[in-house]
Design a protein around this motif. Structure first.
Motif, PDB file in Angstrom:
ATOM      1  N   HIS A 116     -24.680  23.834  17.287  1.00 59.93           N
ATOM      2  CA  HIS A 116     -23.670  24.358  16.340  1.00 59.93           C
ATOM      3  C   HIS A 116     -22.528  23.362  16.160  1.00 59.93           C
ATOM      4  O   HIS A 116     -22.074  23.121  15.029  1.00 59.93           O
ATOM      5  CB  HIS A 116     -23.121  25.696  16.849  1.00 59.93           C
ATOM      6  N   HIS A 117     -22.056  22.782  17.254  1.00 58.93           N
ATOM      7  CA  HIS A 117     -20.933  21.848  17.162  1.00 58.93           C
ATOM      8  C   HIS A 117     -21.321  20.602  16.369  1.00 58.93           C
ATOM      9  O   HIS A 117     -20.567  20.132  15.510  1.00 58.93           O
ATOM     10  CB  HIS A 117     -20.472  21.444  18.569  1.00 58.93           C
ATOM     11  N   ALA A 118     -22.505  20.054  16.657  1.00 59.52           N
ATOM     12  CA  ALA A 118     -22.950  18.854  15.946  1.00 59.52           C
ATOM     13  C   ALA A 118     -23.128  19.127  14.458  1.00 59.52           C
ATOM     14  O   ALA A 118     -22.701  18.337  13.605  1.00 59.52           O
ATOM     15  CB  ALA A 118     -24.255  18.353  16.559  1.00 59.52           C
ATOM     16  N   LYS A 119     -23.727  20.247  14.128  1.00 57.58           N
ATOM     17  CA  LYS A 119     -23.967  20.570  12.717  1.00 57.58           C
ATOM     18  C   LYS A 119     -22.660  20.844  11.982  1.00 57.58           C
ATOM     19  O   LYS A 119     -22.451  20.390  10.853  1.00 57.58           O
ATOM     20  CB  LYS A 119     -24.892  21.787  12.624  1.00 57.58           C
ATOM     21  N   ARG A 120     -21.771  21.574  12.619  1.00 58.69           N
ATOM     22  CA  ARG A 120     -20.485  21.908  11.981  1.00 58.69           C
ATOM     23  C   ARG A 120     -19.638  20.666  11.746  1.00 58.69           C
ATOM     24  O   ARG A 120     -19.097  20.461  10.648  1.00 58.69           O
ATOM     25  CB  ARG A 120     -19.720  22.889  12.884  1.00 58.69           C
ATOM     26  N   ASP A 121     -19.548  19.800  12.736  1.00 56.33           N
ATOM     27  CA  ASP A 121     -18.689  18.614  12.613  1.00 56.33           C
ATOM     28  C   ASP A 121     -19.209  17.614  11.583  1.00 56.33           C
ATOM     29  O   ASP A 121     -18.417  16.905  10.949  1.00 56.33           O
ATOM     30  CB  ASP A 121     -18.548  17.923  13.976  1.00 56.33           C
ATOM     31  N   CYS A 122     -20.515  17.551  11.421  1.00 53.56           N
ATOM     32  CA  CYS A 122     -21.098  16.516  10.562  1.00 53.56           C
ATOM     33  C   CYS A 122     -21.576  17.047   9.211  1.00 53.56           C
ATOM     34  O   CYS A 122     -22.197  16.301   8.443  1.00 53.56           O
ATOM     35  CB  CYS A 122     -22.264  15.842  11.283  1.00 53.56           C
ATOM     36  N   GLN A 123     -21.313  18.316   8.915  1.00 54.70           N
ATOM     37  CA  GLN A 123     -21.835  18.900   7.682  1.00 54.70           C
ATOM     38  C   GLN A 123     -21.344  18.171   6.428  1.00 54.70           C
ATOM     39  O   GLN A 123     -22.131  17.854   5.534  1.00 54.70           O
ATOM     40  CB  GLN A 123     -21.454  20.387   7.605  1.00 54.70           C
ATOM     41  N   LYS A 124     -20.043  17.877   6.364  1.00 56.63           N
ATOM     42  CA  LYS A 124     -19.492  17.207   5.170  1.00 56.63           C
ATOM     43  C   LYS A 124     -20.086  15.814   5.009  1.00 56.63           C
ATOM     44  O   LYS A 124     -20.418  15.389   3.890  1.00 56.63           O
ATOM     45  CB  LYS A 124     -17.970  17.127   5.270  1.00 56.63           C
ATOM     46  N   LEU A 125     -20.230  15.103   6.120  1.00 53.81           N
ATOM     47  CA  LEU A 125     -20.788  13.759   6.049  1.00 53.81           C
ATOM     48  C   LEU A 125     -22.270  13.809   5.655  1.00 53.81           C
ATOM     49  O   LEU A 125     -22.758  12.955   4.895  1.00 53.81           O
ATOM     50  CB  LEU A 125     -20.628  13.062   7.408  1.00 53.81           C
ATOM     51  N   MET A 126     -22.995  14.811   6.121  1.00 52.57           N
ATOM     52  CA  MET A 126     -24.394  14.954   5.732  1.00 52.57           C
ATOM     53  C   MET A 126     -24.506  15.240   4.243  1.00 52.57           C
ATOM     54  O   MET A 126     -25.387  14.698   3.560  1.00 52.57           O
ATOM     55  CB  MET A 126     -25.055  16.081   6.551  1.00 52.57           C
ATOM     56  N   ASP A 127     -23.615  16.073   3.713  1.00 50.81           N
ATOM     57  CA  ASP A 127     -23.617  16.341   2.275  1.00 50.81           C
ATOM     58  C   ASP A 127     -23.343  15.066   1.480  1.00 50.81           C
ATOM     59  O   ASP A 127     -23.953  14.838   0.419  1.00 50.81           O
ATOM     60  CB  ASP A 127     -22.563  17.401   1.935  1.00 50.81           C
ATOM     61  N   MET A 128     -22.454  14.226   2.013  1.00 50.35           N
ATOM     62  CA  MET A 128     -22.116  12.984   1.317  1.00 50.35           C
ATOM     63  C   MET A 128     -23.319  12.039   1.267  1.00 50.35           C
ATOM     64  O   MET A 128     -23.575  11.391   0.250  1.00 50.35           O
ATOM     65  CB  MET A 128     -20.933  12.298   2.026  1.00 50.35           C
ATOM     66  N   PHE A 129     -24.099  11.978   2.355  1.00 45.97           N
ATOM     67  CA  PHE A 129     -25.260  11.085   2.412  1.00 45.97           C
ATOM     68  C   PHE A 129     -26.547  11.760   1.917  1.00 45.97           C
ATOM     69  O   PHE A 129     -27.606  11.140   1.906  1.00 45.97           O
ATOM     70  CB  PHE A 129     -25.474  10.589   3.858  1.00 45.97           C
ATOM     71  N   GLY A 130     -26.443  13.024   1.524  1.00 41.42           N
ATOM     72  CA  GLY A 130     -27.626  13.734   1.030  1.00 41.42           C
ATOM     73  C   GLY A 130     -28.641  14.056   2.110  1.00 41.42           C
ATOM     74  O   GLY A 130     -29.846  14.102   1.850  1.00 41.42           O
ATOM     75  N   VAL A 131     -28.161  14.275   3.323  1.00 43.20           N
ATOM     76  CA  VAL A 131     -29.047  14.598   4.443  1.00 43.20           C
ATOM     77  C   VAL A 131     -29.001  16.108   4.691  1.00 43.20           C
ATOM     78  O   VAL A 131     -27.919  16.690   4.782  1.00 43.20           O
ATOM     79  CB  VAL A 131     -28.627  13.836   5.723  1.00 43.20           C
ATOM     80  N   THR A 132     -30.160  16.728   4.756  1.00 40.18           N
ATOM     81  CA  THR A 132     -30.223  18.169   5.051  1.00 40.18           C
ATOM     82  C   THR A 132     -30.611  18.377   6.509  1.00 40.18           C
ATOM     83  O   THR A 132     -31.350  17.582   7.097  1.00 40.18           O
ATOM     84  CB  THR A 132     -31.271  18.870   4.163  1.00 40.18           C
ATOM     85  N   TRP A 133     -30.110  19.450   7.069  1.00 39.79           N
ATOM     86  CA  TRP A 133     -30.408  19.792   8.466  1.00 39.79           C
ATOM     87  C   TRP A 133     -31.826  20.358   8.523  1.00 39.79           C
ATOM     88  O   TRP A 133     -32.113  21.373   7.910  1.00 39.79           O
ATOM     89  CB  TRP A 133     -29.402  20.813   8.971  1.00 39.79           C
ATOM     90  N   PRO A 134     -32.750  19.710   9.240  1.00 42.54           N
ATOM     91  CA  PRO A 134     -34.151  20.150   9.244  1.00 42.54           C
ATOM     92  C   PRO A 134     -34.311  21.567   9.778  1.00 42.54           C
ATOM     93  O   PRO A 134     -33.561  22.009  10.652  1.00 42.54           O
ATOM     94  CB  PRO A 134     -34.847  19.141  10.170  1.00 42.54           C
ATOM     95  N   GLU A 135     -35.297  22.245   9.246  1.00 36.40           N
ATOM     96  CA  GLU A 135     -35.545  23.624   9.650  1.00 36.40           C
ATOM     97  C   GLU A 135     -35.910  23.719  11.127  1.00 36.40           C
ATOM     98  O   GLU A 135     -35.518  24.658  11.819  1.00 36.40           O
ATOM     99  CB  GLU A 135     -36.687  24.217   8.803  1.00 36.40           C
ATOM    100  N   GLU A 136     -36.668  22.724  11.623  1.00 40.85           N
ATOM    101  CA  GLU A 136     -37.067  22.773  13.029  1.00 40.85           C
ATOM    102  C   GLU A 136     -35.907  22.527  13.982  1.00 40.85           C
ATOM    103  O   GLU A 136     -36.045  22.685  15.196  1.00 40.85           O
ATOM    104  CB  GLU A 136     -38.183  21.755  13.309  1.00 40.85           C
ATOM    105  N   MET A 137     -34.732  22.125  13.425  1.00 40.24           N
ATOM    106  CA  MET A 137     -33.551  21.921  14.260  1.00 40.24           C
ATOM    107  C   MET A 137     -32.526  23.043  14.094  1.00 40.24           C
ATOM    108  O   MET A 137     -31.381  22.901  14.506  1.00 40.24           O
ATOM    109  CB  MET A 137     -32.894  20.569  13.918  1.00 40.24           C
ATOM    110  N   GLU A 138     -32.947  24.169  13.481  1.00 40.19           N
ATOM    111  CA  GLU A 138     -32.027  25.293  13.315  1.00 40.19           C
ATOM    112  C   GLU A 138     -31.527  25.753  14.678  1.00 40.19           C
ATOM    113  O   GLU A 138     -32.306  25.887  15.628  1.00 40.19           O
ATOM    114  CB  GLU A 138     -32.719  26.450  12.599  1.00 40.19           C
ATOM    115  N   CYS A 139     -30.239  26.005  14.756  1.00 39.30           N
ATOM    116  CA  CYS A 139     -29.608  26.266  16.056  1.00 39.30           C
ATOM    117  C   CYS A 139     -30.099  27.553  16.711  1.00 39.30           C
ATOM    118  O   CYS A 139     -30.056  27.683  17.935  1.00 39.30           O
ATOM    119  CB  CYS A 139     -28.083  26.309  15.895  1.00 39.30           C
ATOM    120  N   THR A 140     -30.569  28.513  15.900  1.00 34.92           N
ATOM    121  CA  THR A 140     -31.033  29.774  16.477  1.00 34.92           C
ATOM    122  C   THR A 140     -32.289  29.597  17.307  1.00 34.92           C
ATOM    123  O   THR A 140     -32.667  30.493  18.064  1.00 34.92           O
ATOM    124  CB  THR A 140     -31.316  30.781  15.355  1.00 34.92           C
ATOM    125  N   ARG A 141     -32.946  28.444  17.206  1.00 28.40           N
ATOM    126  CA  ARG A 141     -34.171  28.195  17.959  1.00 28.40           C
ATOM    127  C   ARG A 141     -33.895  27.784  19.401  1.00 28.40           C
ATOM    128  O   ARG A 141     -34.824  27.704  20.204  1.00 28.40           O
ATOM    129  CB  ARG A 141     -35.006  27.099  17.282  1.00 28.40           C
TER     130      ARG A 141
END
Length: 530
Positions: A116-141
């Motif tokens: 959760h911390h990694a995804k939250r902190d880097c979300q804006k930067l991922m949007d800027m680079f066009g990187v999506t968070w992979p489904e297999e890395m969903e935090c609920t898993r």
């Protein structure tokens, strides 16, 4: 931040972790063989250098079978790591792509909070680079860990394998579908609450010799029931006018259980060919239970068996209704027969709607003890609402009407003076009703009792099976099992016996001297024609 799974089996267990996280185990079955032994290797990934550990294992937790494949998959995250959008991103990625290789059989999973911390902190930067968070890395898993621990790379260090800190304490990870039981997606398979998974064939509880005995036992009983119900139906065809209302429902009741016994006899002949998916290296790794409506033969057996099982119980209720109408309001045969259309609509319509509902819900299951397909064999909820509830309702309504009818007939016998011959006929009729009802209700109530017992202990049996087979299947074993128990084959034999014996009482209703004379006249007539 990581949670340690301490499991006493070989590295093939990692494949189950991969299956949980990526959901793509079936795609790469053939290439798994080279990684069947648990071995550590030095980390060659540039991003994961200078970590507190330097050994990893392959395949990793995202189903990458070598470090080169893992490096290619990590490339989109390099800009975020270089820009240091989060101190948790690098340890989280490395915990997945290059997990720490610890002592034999111990695997570290990243904590949900780290994700959760990694995804939250880097979300804006991922949007800027066009990187999506992979489904297999969903935090609920990922598992929850103790939030009191700091968020840093040192959480990946395991200094003492016997350490019992909150980070290394075992816990129950639930049931993970072994790759041998993994099924193709979108077929509606479910086993122990896990989708795209199916129980093993032969039966998960019994040995082959026990199943062979059960199969022949069911086959013999089904032949006896088929013979009795077929005799009843043929006796009716010889003289249709003999069985009028209120007795006519017995004939339709016999027809229903004739079809039920025929399906069980077919199951005896077919063995596992319909109830199980045969092992196929190109599709299935082992033989598993058939589920859903994709198998046409299984679907057909289910439709016939379930429809006529429910219809038979409804016809018994209708029989008690006709007896009640004849005993209490004193309806004649013609008056009751006028309601025949309503009786047929109820007896065939209600089971038909239930069957269609189960087909729509895709709740068909192979029964690898009897060789047929039914409902609720492994799904307790479906068993409760589509088998137990209708049968209990039929018993309640039927017994109430039956008792009211018998009380009314007895009052007539006691209060109204009748000729001796009529008195004897009435007493004989009441005895026949009572005997027939007992012969029906005792087996049916036994079946209901078996289903209730099975429903009560099913979870214990399943937990016991997982505990006994977890090391063989390389999946997490249950943690702190308080009660273990295995089902007794006798329970299932009694259930199948009573399911079929329920149809036999119909032959006692037609068993009389008159029936013997009718059959004698029938054969005599055929000889004269010849």
């Amino acid at each position: 931040m990581g949670c340690v799974v301490d499991l006493p089996w070989r590295g093939m267990w990692i494949l189950s972790v991969v299956s949980l996280l990526s959901g793509s185990m079936a795609i790469h079955m053939d290439s798994v063989g080279s990684h069947s032994l648990f071995t550590c290797e030095s980390i060659g990934l540039r991003m994961c250098q200078d970590l507190p550990y330097n050994n990893t294992f392959m395949p990793n937790l995202l189903n990458h079978y070598d470090q080169q494949t893992a490096a290619l998959a990590m490339e989109p995250f390099h800009p975020m790591v270089n820009l240091q959008c989060s101190p948790d991103l690098r340890p989280f990625l490395c915990a997945l792509y290059a997990p720490v290789c610890m002592e034999y059989g111990r695997v570290s999973l990243p904590c949900r909070s780290l994700c959760h911390h990694a995804k939250r902190d880097c979300q804006k930067l991922m949007d800027m680079f066009g990187v999506t968070w992979p489904e297999e890395m969903e935090c609920t898993r990922f598992p929850d860990c103790d939030e009191s621990y700091p968020r840093a790379e040192d959480l990946l260090v395991i200094d003492d394998p016997t350490d019992q800190s909150p980070m290394s304490v075992q816990r129950d990870y639930g049931f993970w579908c072994p790759r041998e039981l993994k099924m193709e997606p979108d077929l509606g398979y479910t086993f122990l609450g896990v989708r795209d998974c199916s129980p093993p064939c032969p039966n998960m509880y019994f040995r082959r010799e026990e199943l062979t005995f059960a199969r022949y036992f069911i086959g013999v009983v089904s032949i006896v029931c088929l013979s009795a119900t077929l005799f009843t139906f043929l006796t009716f065809l010889i003289d249709v006018t003999r069985f009028r209302y209120p007795e006519r429902p017995i004939i339709f009741y016999a027809v229903c259980y004739m079809m039920v016994s025929l399906v069980f006899f077919l199951g005896f002949l077919l063995e596992d060919r319909v109830a199980c998916n045969s092992a196929n290296p190109g599709q299935y790794k082992t033989s598993t239970v058939t589920q859903g409506s994709h198998n046409k033969a299984c679907t057909l057996l289910f439709m016939v068996l379930y429809f006529f099982t429910m219809a038979g119980s409804v016809w018994w209720v209708i029989l008690t209704i006709t007896w009640f109408l004849a005993a209490v309001p004193k309806w004649g045969s013609e008056a009751i027969e006028k309601k025949a259309l309503l009786f047929h609509a109820s007896a065939w319509g209600i089971p038909g709607m239930l069957t269609i509902a189960l087909l729509a819900l895709n709740k068909i299951e192979g029964d690898n003890i009897s060789g047929v397909c039914f409902v609720g064999v492994y799904d307790v909820q479906t068993l409760r609402w589509f088998v137990l509830a209708p049968l209990c309702l039929d018993v309640l309504v039927g017994v109430s009407l039956l008792l009211a009818g018998i009380v009314a007939l007895n009052r007539v016998r006691m209060e109204i003076p009748l000729e001796k011959e009529n008195q004897e006929k009435l007493v004989k009729f009441m005895i026949r009703i009572g005997v027939f009802s007992v012969l029906y209700l005792v087996p049916l109530l036994t079946v209901v009792g078996c289903y209730l017992y099975e429903q009560t202990y099913r979870s214990v049996w399943e937990t016991t099976w997982v505990q006994e087979r977890c090391r063989e299947y390389h999946i997490p074993c249950p943690f702190k099992v308080e009660q273990t128990s295995r089902p007794d084959l006798v329970l299932f034999l009694i259930k199948y016996l009573m399911v079929l014996v329920v149809g036999i009482p119909s032959v006692f209703w037609v068993g009389s001297k008159k029936t013997c004379f009718e059959w004698a006249g029938f054969f005599h007539g055929r000889r004269r024609k010849e």
